[in-house]
Design a protein around this motif. Structure first.
Motif, PDB file in Angstrom:
ATOM      1  N   ASN A   1      -1.103  -7.738  -5.081  1.00 61.16           N
ATOM      2  CA  ASN A   1      -2.102  -7.090  -4.228  1.00 61.16           C
ATOM      3  C   ASN A   1      -1.546  -5.716  -3.866  1.00 61.16           C
ATOM      4  OD1 ASN A   1      -3.933  -6.264  -2.323  1.00 61.16           O
ATOM      5  ND2 ASN A   1      -3.701  -8.043  -0.979  1.00 61.16           N
ATOM      6  N   ILE A   2      -1.744  -4.753  -4.775  1.00 64.60           N
ATOM      7  CA  ILE A   2      -1.156  -3.427  -4.630  1.00 64.60           C
ATOM      8  C   ILE A   2      -2.257  -2.371  -4.661  1.00 64.60           C
ATOM      9  CG2 ILE A   2       0.410  -1.732  -5.665  1.00 64.60           C
ATOM     10  CD1 ILE A   2       2.072  -4.006  -6.758  1.00 64.60           C
ATOM     11  N   LEU A   3      -2.195  -1.472  -3.684  1.00 66.83           N
ATOM     12  CA  LEU A   3      -3.201  -0.413  -3.557  1.00 66.83           C
ATOM     13  C   LEU A   3      -2.515   0.937  -3.414  1.00 66.83           C
ATOM     14  CD1 LEU A   3      -6.159   0.624  -2.975  1.00 66.83           C
ATOM     15  CD2 LEU A   3      -5.683   0.145  -0.559  1.00 66.83           C
ATOM     16  N   GLY A   4      -2.981   1.912  -4.182  1.00 65.17           N
ATOM     17  CA  GLY A   4      -2.517   3.280  -4.038  1.00 65.17           C
ATOM     18  C   GLY A   4      -3.689   4.172  -3.672  1.00 65.17           C
ATOM     19  N   THR A   5      -3.538   4.976  -2.627  1.00 66.57           N
ATOM     20  CA  THR A   5      -4.614   5.892  -2.237  1.00 66.57           C
ATOM     21  C   THR A   5      -4.055   7.310  -2.122  1.00 66.57           C
ATOM     22  OG1 THR A   5      -4.327   5.708   0.172  1.00 66.57           O
ATOM     23  CG2 THR A   5      -5.694   4.041  -0.902  1.00 66.57           C
TER      24      THR A   5
ATOM     25  N   GLY B   1       5.465   5.158   1.659  1.00 63.02           N
ATOM     26  CA  GLY B   1       4.876   6.437   1.282  1.00 63.02           C
ATOM     27  C   GLY B   1       5.860   7.580   1.333  1.00 63.02           C
ATOM     28  N   ASN B   2       5.510   8.615   0.596  1.00 62.03           N
ATOM     29  CA  ASN B   2       6.273   9.854   0.567  1.00 62.03           C
ATOM     30  C   ASN B   2       5.299  10.977   0.907  1.00 62.03           C
ATOM     31  OD1 ASN B   2       8.347  11.734  -0.053  1.00 62.03           O
ATOM     32  ND2 ASN B   2       7.561  11.947  -2.142  1.00 62.03           N
TER      33      ASN B   2
ATOM     34  N   VAL C   1       0.842  -1.201   0.000  1.00 58.83           N
ATOM     35  CA  VAL C   1       0.000   0.000   0.000  1.00 58.83           C
ATOM     36  C   VAL C   1       0.876   1.249   0.000  1.00 58.83           C
ATOM     37  CG1 VAL C   1      -1.710   1.360   1.284  1.00 58.83           C
ATOM     38  CG2 VAL C   1      -1.891  -1.137   1.249  1.00 58.83           C
ATOM     39  N   ASP C   2       0.513   2.223  -0.842  1.00 57.61           N
ATOM     40  CA  ASP C   2       1.066   3.568  -0.749  1.00 57.61           C
ATOM     41  C   ASP C   2      -0.094   4.512  -0.448  1.00 57.61           C
ATOM     42  OD1 ASP C   2       2.130   6.075  -0.966  1.00 57.61           O
ATOM     43  OD2 ASP C   2       2.855   5.868  -3.019  1.00 57.61           O
ATOM     44  N   PRO C   3      -0.161   5.051   0.777  1.00 57.68           N
ATOM     45  CA  PRO C   3      -1.296   5.895   1.156  1.00 57.68           C
ATOM     46  C   PRO C   3      -1.187   7.346   0.666  1.00 57.68           C
ATOM     47  CG  PRO C   3       0.116   5.520   3.054  1.00 57.68           C
ATOM     48  CD  PRO C   3       0.750   4.803   1.912  1.00 57.68           C
ATOM     49  N   PHE C   4      -0.062   7.682   0.022  1.00 57.73           N
ATOM     50  CA  PHE C   4       0.133   9.029  -0.538  1.00 57.73           C
ATOM     51  C   PHE C   4       0.591   8.876  -1.983  1.00 57.73           C
ATOM     52  CE2 PHE C   4       1.439   8.900   3.936  1.00 57.73           C
ATOM     53  CZ  PHE C   4       0.510   9.762   4.502  1.00 57.73           C
ATOM     54  N   CYS C   5      -0.180   8.156  -2.781  1.00 57.58           N
ATOM     55  CA  CYS C   5       0.334   7.639  -4.045  1.00 57.58           C
ATOM     56  C   CYS C   5       0.632   8.704  -5.091  1.00 57.58           C
ATOM     57  CB  CYS C   5      -0.597   6.569  -4.619  1.00 57.58           C
ATOM     58  SG  CYS C   5      -2.150   7.203  -5.286  1.00 57.58           S
TER      59      CYS C   5
END
Length: 377
Positions: free
Chosen positions: A254-258, A302-303, A195-199
């Motif tokens: 299983n990759i999610l970007g938000t 995340g960045n 997961v990247d929550p700051f995609c």
């Protein structure tokens, strides 16, 4: 085939990762600040350009020597067998840099190196008149450090971070090479959730997908050295065919970007589609504090925004605090955050397992690593 002294350039802090990548291709390395040296033939040049995810460029070292006067620079440059690299019609722009050296005028150094190469080429190719430079491009750099001159030829052309999938980007995009380095540092494997929550524009999740399916980062782009007459087309074709065979397109991911910004989510979706991952990467508009999952042993990279304007810092500090609270509920997940915020650990609510100094462009940052617990059997 000839053997060349090659150089993979690296952003500060990424040298060891670039060196590991070069070693994985089968070459021994020597590392200096921002530089990973290795030796190889034409195949090595091709493989390095196609496969190095975290290097900036691949260069040939044409010559190295000490020079304290412009005459020495001219004669030493002229003594190099440039005709072994450059055809008679080569276009060869010269750029330069000089640090802590007697010859500190970069424009003068560039001009002298250019003149010396022209003189060498005219003699080698029996030309009395000027060279028209209408052929393939050989970008040459003169780099002087403490009076030691290094002359190199860039084999890549556009920087290796230019993968070819980024159609659009946000205000402060993360370079693809740094994004790939973050994924590599996490030791994520494609059987784990990601997961990247700051995609933002999707760079980190796209790089993760490329790593997960073992897709060569340079597969869908061109390189200056493809046009060089002594670099046989067959070598490039063979290397690309091998890369195609090594890619594991059937590997489920299983990759999610938000992202909180719906416009960035749309841009990320378009970039993922261009990269060939439209159906493999999921994107959602969401704040980090709303993250929830039933899965275990995932990786979060995340960045988050750094905050440069008045009023932003407080918002970002609250967001980091929310993030620490949210991920404390998922102890088997590992969290990796790149931030310039000195108080990050305090705000997050726990000390990092490990910190690594990295540079995001010219911004000094830390990669704060919070390693997850092993899942219960």
């Amino acid at each position: 085939m000839a053997t060349f002294k090659l150089l993979a350039t690296a952003a500060m802090g990424l040298e060891s990762i670039v060196a590991d990548e070069v070693k994985a291709l089968g070459y021994e390395t020597q590392t200096e600040n921002g530089k990973v040296f290795f030796e190889g033939d034409e195949k090595a040049i091709v493989k390095a350009n196609l496969w190095l995810r975290t290097a900036d460029r691949v260069k040939i070292i044409a010559g190295e020597f000490n020079s304290y006067t412009f005459d020495e620079l001219f004669e030493n440059t002229k003594a190099i067998e440039w005709e072994k690299f450059l055809p008679v019609d080569a276009e060869f722009p010269v750029s330069g840099k000089s640090v802590k050296s007697t010859l500190y005028s970069v424009p003068n150094c560039q001009s002298i190196v250019k003149k010396a190469i022209v003189e060498r080429m005219k003699k080698a190719y029996a030309r009395n008149s000027f060279l028209d430079e209408s052929g393939p491009r050989f970008k040459i750099e003169v780099s002087i450090l403490k009076d030691k001159v290094q002359l190199s030829i860039d084999t890549s052309g556009a920087g290796l971070h230019k993968r070819g999938y980024r159609l659009d980007q946000g205000e402060a995009p993360l370079k693809e090479t740094l994004a790939a380095a973050l994924v590599k540092l996490s030791r994520w494997t494609p059987d784990r959730p990601f997961v990247d929550p700051f995609c933002g524009s999707g760079t980190i999740v796209i790089e993760a997908a490329m790593i997960g399916q073992n897709i060569a980062p340079g597969f869908n782009r061109d390189f200056d050295s493809e046009e060089w007459p002594w670099m046989k087309t067959q070598i490039w074709e063979d290397a690309r065919n091998e890369a195609e065979e090594l890619a594991n397109y059937d590997q489920p991911l299983n990759i999610l970007g938000t992202d909180i910004d719906h416009r960035m989510v749309k841009i990320a979706e378009e970039n993922a589609r261009e990269a060939g991952f439209a159906d493999l990467i999921q994107f959602e508009q969401r704040q980090v504090k709303d993250f929830t999952t039933q899965e275990e042993n995932g990786v979060v990279i995340g960045n988050p925004p750094y905050g440069e304007r008045i009023g932003e810092i407080e918002v970002i500090e609250e967001m980091i605090s929310d993030m620490g609270h949210v991920f404390s509920k998922h102890p088997t997940w590992s969290v990796y955050m790149l931030s310039s915020m000195g108080r990050f650990e305090t705000l997050y609510g726990q000390p990092a397992t490990k910190k690594r100094k990295l540079f995001n462009g010219f911004i000094r940052t830390d990669l704060f690593q919070f390693w997850g617990e092993s899942p219960k059997k």
